[in-house]
Design an enzyme around this catalytic site. Structure first.
Site, PDB file in Angstrom:
ATOM      1  N   LYS A   1       0.831  -1.204   0.000  1.00  0.00           N
ATOM      2  CA  LYS A   1       0.000   0.000   0.000  1.00  0.00           C
ATOM      3  C   LYS A   1       0.873   1.265   0.000  1.00  0.00           C
ATOM      4  O   LYS A   1       0.615   2.215  -0.753  1.00  0.00           O
ATOM      5  CB  LYS A   1      -0.925  -0.022   1.220  1.00  0.00           C
ATOM      6  CG  LYS A   1      -1.726   1.239   1.441  1.00  0.00           C
ATOM      7  CD  LYS A   1      -2.625   1.532   0.250  1.00  0.00           C
ATOM      8  CE  LYS A   1      -3.144   2.954   0.270  1.00  0.00           C
ATOM      9  NZ  LYS A   1      -4.363   3.138   0.964  1.00  0.00           N
TER      10      LYS A   1
ATOM     11  N   CYS B   1      -3.705  10.563   2.073  1.00  0.00           N
ATOM     12  CA  CYS B   1      -3.044   9.309   1.679  1.00  0.00           C
ATOM     13  C   CYS B   1      -1.694   9.570   1.037  1.00  0.00           C
ATOM     14  O   CYS B   1      -0.652   9.301   1.624  1.00  0.00           O
ATOM     15  CB  CYS B   1      -3.925   8.551   0.691  1.00  0.00           C
ATOM     16  SG  CYS B   1      -5.627   8.408   1.236  1.00  0.00           S
TER      17      CYS B   1
HETATM   18  N1  SAJ Z   1      -2.733  14.803  -8.189  1.00  0.00           N
HETATM   19  C1  SAJ Z   1      -1.941  15.580  -8.992  1.00  0.00           C
HETATM   20  N2  SAJ Z   1      -1.691  15.143 -10.261  1.00  0.00           N
HETATM   21  C2  SAJ Z   1      -2.193  13.976 -10.733  1.00  0.00           C
HETATM   22  C3  SAJ Z   1      -3.002  13.191  -9.889  1.00  0.00           C
HETATM   23  C4  SAJ Z   1      -3.251  13.631  -8.620  1.00  0.00           C
HETATM   24  O1  SAJ Z   1      -1.463  16.656  -8.595  1.00  0.00           O
HETATM   25  O2  SAJ Z   1      -1.937  13.671 -11.890  1.00  0.00           O
HETATM   26  C5  SAJ Z   1      -3.019  15.258  -6.800  1.00  0.00           C
HETATM   27  C6  SAJ Z   1      -4.512  15.440  -6.519  1.00  0.00           C
HETATM   28  O3  SAJ Z   1      -4.983  16.677  -6.937  1.00  0.00           O
HETATM   29  C7  SAJ Z   1      -4.519  15.275  -5.012  1.00  0.00           C
HETATM   30  C8  SAJ Z   1      -3.407  14.261  -4.757  1.00  0.00           C
HETATM   31  O4  SAJ Z   1      -2.611  14.243  -5.923  1.00  0.00           O
HETATM   32  O5  SAJ Z   1      -4.199  16.497  -4.368  1.00  0.00           O
HETATM   33  C9  SAJ Z   1      -3.878  12.875  -4.472  1.00  0.00           C
HETATM   34  O6  SAJ Z   1      -4.968  12.533  -5.325  1.00  0.00           O
HETATM   35  P1  SAJ Z   1      -5.095  11.131  -6.051  1.00  0.00           P
HETATM   36  O7  SAJ Z   1      -6.302  11.149  -6.866  1.00  0.00           O
HETATM   37  O8  SAJ Z   1      -3.820  10.796  -6.737  1.00  0.00           O
HETATM   38  O9  SAJ Z   1      -5.171  10.090  -4.860  1.00  0.00           O
HETATM   39  P2  SAJ Z   1      -6.065   9.963  -3.527  1.00  0.00           P
HETATM   40  O10 SAJ Z   1      -5.247  10.464  -2.382  1.00  0.00           O
HETATM   41  O11 SAJ Z   1      -7.432  10.470  -3.675  1.00  0.00           O
HETATM   42  O12 SAJ Z   1      -6.165   8.364  -3.448  1.00  0.00           O
HETATM   43  C10 SAJ Z   1      -4.974   7.608  -3.432  1.00  0.00           C
HETATM   44  C11 SAJ Z   1      -5.126   6.455  -4.444  1.00  0.00           C
HETATM   45  N3  SAJ Z   1      -3.822   5.796  -4.641  1.00  0.00           N
HETATM   46  C12 SAJ Z   1      -3.328   5.570  -5.876  1.00  0.00           C
HETATM   47  O13 SAJ Z   1      -3.898   5.910  -6.875  1.00  0.00           O
HETATM   48  C13 SAJ Z   1      -2.034   4.858  -5.935  1.00  0.00           C
HETATM   49  C14 SAJ Z   1      -6.166   5.470  -3.936  1.00  0.00           C
HETATM   50  O14 SAJ Z   1      -6.223   4.336  -4.785  1.00  0.00           O
HETATM   51  C15 SAJ Z   1      -5.850   5.051  -2.512  1.00  0.00           C
HETATM   52  O15 SAJ Z   1      -6.803   4.143  -2.001  1.00  0.00           O
HETATM   53  C16 SAJ Z   1      -5.856   6.294  -1.654  1.00  0.00           C
HETATM   54  O16 SAJ Z   1      -4.809   7.144  -2.110  1.00  0.00           O
HETATM   55  C17 SAJ Z   1      -5.629   5.916  -0.217  1.00  0.00           C
HETATM   56  O17 SAJ Z   1      -6.606   5.853   0.525  1.00  0.00           O
HETATM   57  O18 SAJ Z   1      -4.490   5.612   0.161  1.00  0.00           O
END
Ligand code: SAJ
Length: 425
Positions: free
Chosen positions: A216, A270
Site C-alpha cells: 500500500k 493518503c
Molecule cells: N494529483 C496531482 N496530479 C495527478 C493526480 C493527482 O497533482 O496527476 C493530486 C490530486 O490533486 C490530489 C493528490 O494528488 O491532491 C492525491 O490525489 P489522487 O487522486 O492521486 O489520490 P487519492 O489520495 O485520492 O487516493 C490515493 C489512491 N492511490 C493511488 O492511486 C495509488 C487510492 O487508490 C488510494 O486508495 C488512496 O490514495 C488511499 O486511501 O491511500
C-alpha cells in the site's frame, strides 16, 4: 464458514462505504464510531460525507435492517478497523505515523472479542503496525491466543488488508479492485479472503502482513514520485517558457512514458502522508521518496509566488489601488477535483496564505456550503462562479472541478489567470 455479524470500526470515507457494501450483500453489519453526529446520521439512513452513490447504499442498508451504527462495540465474527493513521511531525523535521486511533479502536473491541474471530486492519499503516495491533489485542485479552504466539492454532485471526479505493469512485472500486490480503499466518489470510470475497469481484491475493503494508505504501509513493516529476517539470517549463501541459501530452505519446499531471500540490490524507512512513522506517535508503514529498510540498509555495507576481503587476497597472482594492478568486479549495474533502488540501493552504496578503479573497468551491474555519477572515467570501467571474481581478485555478470547465472560454479572456491545474488547456 460464513460470517453472522461483521463489525466495522471507524465509519469515515473507507469504513462507511465498506459497511454499506457488505450490508448490500445481506450481511448483518454493525458500525462503530466515536462521532455521535455520524452515528445518528447513519441510523437515519443518511450520510455525513460526500461520496457518489454512498447515500443510496446507506439508505437501503439501514432501511432493510442490515446496517446499524453505535458507539458501543458488540460481539461479531469479524472486525474491520478503518480509522485514520495520520503522521506526527517531529521536532527534528521527521514524520512518524500516529497509531493512536488504531490503538484506541483495538481497546474498544478487545472486551467483545471471542475465539474464532477475525480482526482486519484496513487503515494504511507503516510496516509492522499489524503485528503491533495484534500485540495490543493480546495484552488486552490474555485469555485468548493470537497468531504471533500460537501461529495457525491461534484463537484470533489477524490480517492487514489495505484499502485502495479512489475517493470519488469508492463504491465501484471497493467491488472491482483486487485486494492484497496480508495475514499474520496463511490461515489468517484465508479467513480474511473469505470475508472480502463477500463483496470483492477482483482477485484477493494472499501475502504476509508486512508485505501488504509495504504494498500500500509503495502504490501511493509511486504516484507521489510521478506527480513530483510532473510538478518539477511545471516549474522548469515556467522558467523555459514552455507549455508543460503540451509537453507532458507529447512525452506521453511515447509507449513507455506515462507522466501524471502537475497541480497546486499533492493533498489528501493518503499520498501526502503514506510515503513518510517509508522515509521514517528507512531514512538512509528512501532518498527519492523523501525528495518527491519535498517537491510536492513545495508546489503550493510556488503557486503563491505566482499570485504575488500577479498582484505586483496589478499594482503597477493601477498605481492608486490599495491592496484591499484587489480581488483575488481562488477557484477550488478541495484536495482534488469534484469532492468536498478539504483535508491536507494544498489549495486550501494557498487560499489561506492569499487571504493573508490583504486583498479581497473570493473562494469558489462548488462542493461546500460554508467556508471552513481556516478561511474565516473578514476579507474572505465563498462566492459562486458567476460572482467571481464578474468581480475578481486575479483568478487562480487550484482544482480542476468539472463546473469550472464550463467557464474555460470566459476565463481565457481574462488577463490575470494563474492556471495551476491546466484547466485552460
Ligand atoms: N494529483 C496531482 N496530479 C495527478 C493526480 C493527482 O497533482 O496527476 C493530486 C490530486 O490533486 C490530489 C493528490 O494528488 O491532491 C492525491 O490525489 P489522487 O487522486 O492521486 O489520490 P487519492 O489520495 O485520492 O487516493 C490515493 C489512491 N492511490 C493511488 O492511486 C495509488 C487510492 O487508490 C488510494 O486508495 C488512496 O490514495 C488511499 O486511501 O491511500
Amino acid at each position: 464458514m460464513s460470517f453472522k455479524t461483521i463489525s466495522v470500526v471507524g465509519l469515515g470515507y473507507i469504513g462507511l462505504p465498506t459497511a454499506a457494501v457488505l450490508a448490500s450483500r445481506k450481511q448483518k453489519v454493525v458500525g462503530v464510531d466515536v462521532n455521535q453526529h455520524a452515528i445518528s446520521t447513519i441510523n437515519k439512513g443518511e450520510i455525513h460525507i460526500i461520496e457518489p452513490d454512498l447515500d443510496i447504499a446507506v439508505r437501503s442498508a439501514v432501511s432493510q435492517g442490515y446496517l446499524r451504527a453505535t458507539d458501543k462495540p458488540e460481539p461479531a465474527d469479524a472486525f474491520m478497523i478503518a480509522v485514520p493513521t495520520p503522521f506526527i511531525e517531529r521536532q527534528d523535521g521527521g514524520h512518524t505515523a500516529d497509531l493512536s486511533f488504531i490503538e484506541a479502536a483495538v481497546k474498544t473491541i478487545a472486551p467483545v472479542l471471542s475465539k474464532g474471530n477475525l480482526v482486519v486492519l484496513e487503515s494504511t499503516s507503516p510496516v509492522g503496525a499489524t503485528e503491533k495491533m495484534a500485540g495490543w489485542l493480546a495484552e488486552a485479552r490474555p485469555d485468548l491466543t493470537f497468531p504471533q504466539t500460537h501461529g495457525e492454532q491461534s484463537d484470533i485471526r489477524v490480517a492487514h488488508c489495505p484499502e485502495r479505493v479512489l475517493p470519488g469512485h469508492v463504491m465501484r472500486e471497493l467491488i472491482e479492485n483486487d485486494r492484497v490480503i496480508g495475514g499474520m499466518t496463511p490461515a489468517c489470510s484465508m479467513r480474511a479472503c473469505e470475508l472480502y470475497k463477500i463483496f470483492v469481484q477482483g482477485e484477493c491475493i494472499a501475502t504476509t502482513a508486512r508485505t501488504a503494508e509495504m504494498a500500500k505504501l509503495t502504490e501511493n509513493s509511486f504516484r507521489d514520485v510521478n506527480i513530483a516529476f510532473a510538478n518539477e517539470l511545471s516549474t522548469i517549463c515556467h522558467e523555459l517558457d514552455i507549455n508543460v501541459w503540451e509537453l507532458i501530452k507529447l512525452a506521453n505519446l511515447h509507449p513507455r512514458v506515462n507522466i501524471l499531471q502537475p497541480g497546486a500540490g499533492v493533498g489528501g490524507h493518503c499520498i501526502a502522508v503514506d510515503p513518510w512512513f517509508i522515509v521514517d522506517a528507512c531514512p538512509e535508503q528512501a532518498r527519492l521518496i523523501r525528495t518527491a514529498r519535498e517537491v510536492n510540498d513545495g508546489k503550493p509555495g510556488w503557486v503563491l509566488e505566482q499570485i504575488k507576481v500577479k498582484l505586483e503587476q496589478f499594482h503597477q497597472a493601477n498605481p492608486n489601488a490599495t491592496r484591499s482594492d484587489v480581488t483575488v478568486a481562488c477557484m477550488g479549495i478541495a484536495f482534488k477535483p469534484d469532492i468536498d474533502d478539504l483535508r491536507e488540501s494544498p489549495a486550501l493552504g494557498i487560499a489561506q496564505k492569499a487571504a493573508e496578503l490583504g486583498c479581497q479573497l473570493q473562494v469558489v468551491e462548488p462542493n461546500i456550503e460554508a467556508l471552513p474555519q481556516e478561511l474565516k477572515y473578514a476579507n474572505t467570501q465563498l462566492v459562486s462562479l458567476e460572482e467571481a467571474l464578474a468581480q475578481a481581478d486575479i483568478f487562480c485555478v487550484l482544482v480542476k472541478h468539472k463546473p469550472f470547465l464550463t467557464i474555460k472560454e470566459k476565463l481565457q479572456s481574462k488577463n490575470a489567470v494563474i492556471d495551476a491545474v491546466g484547466l485552460l488547456e
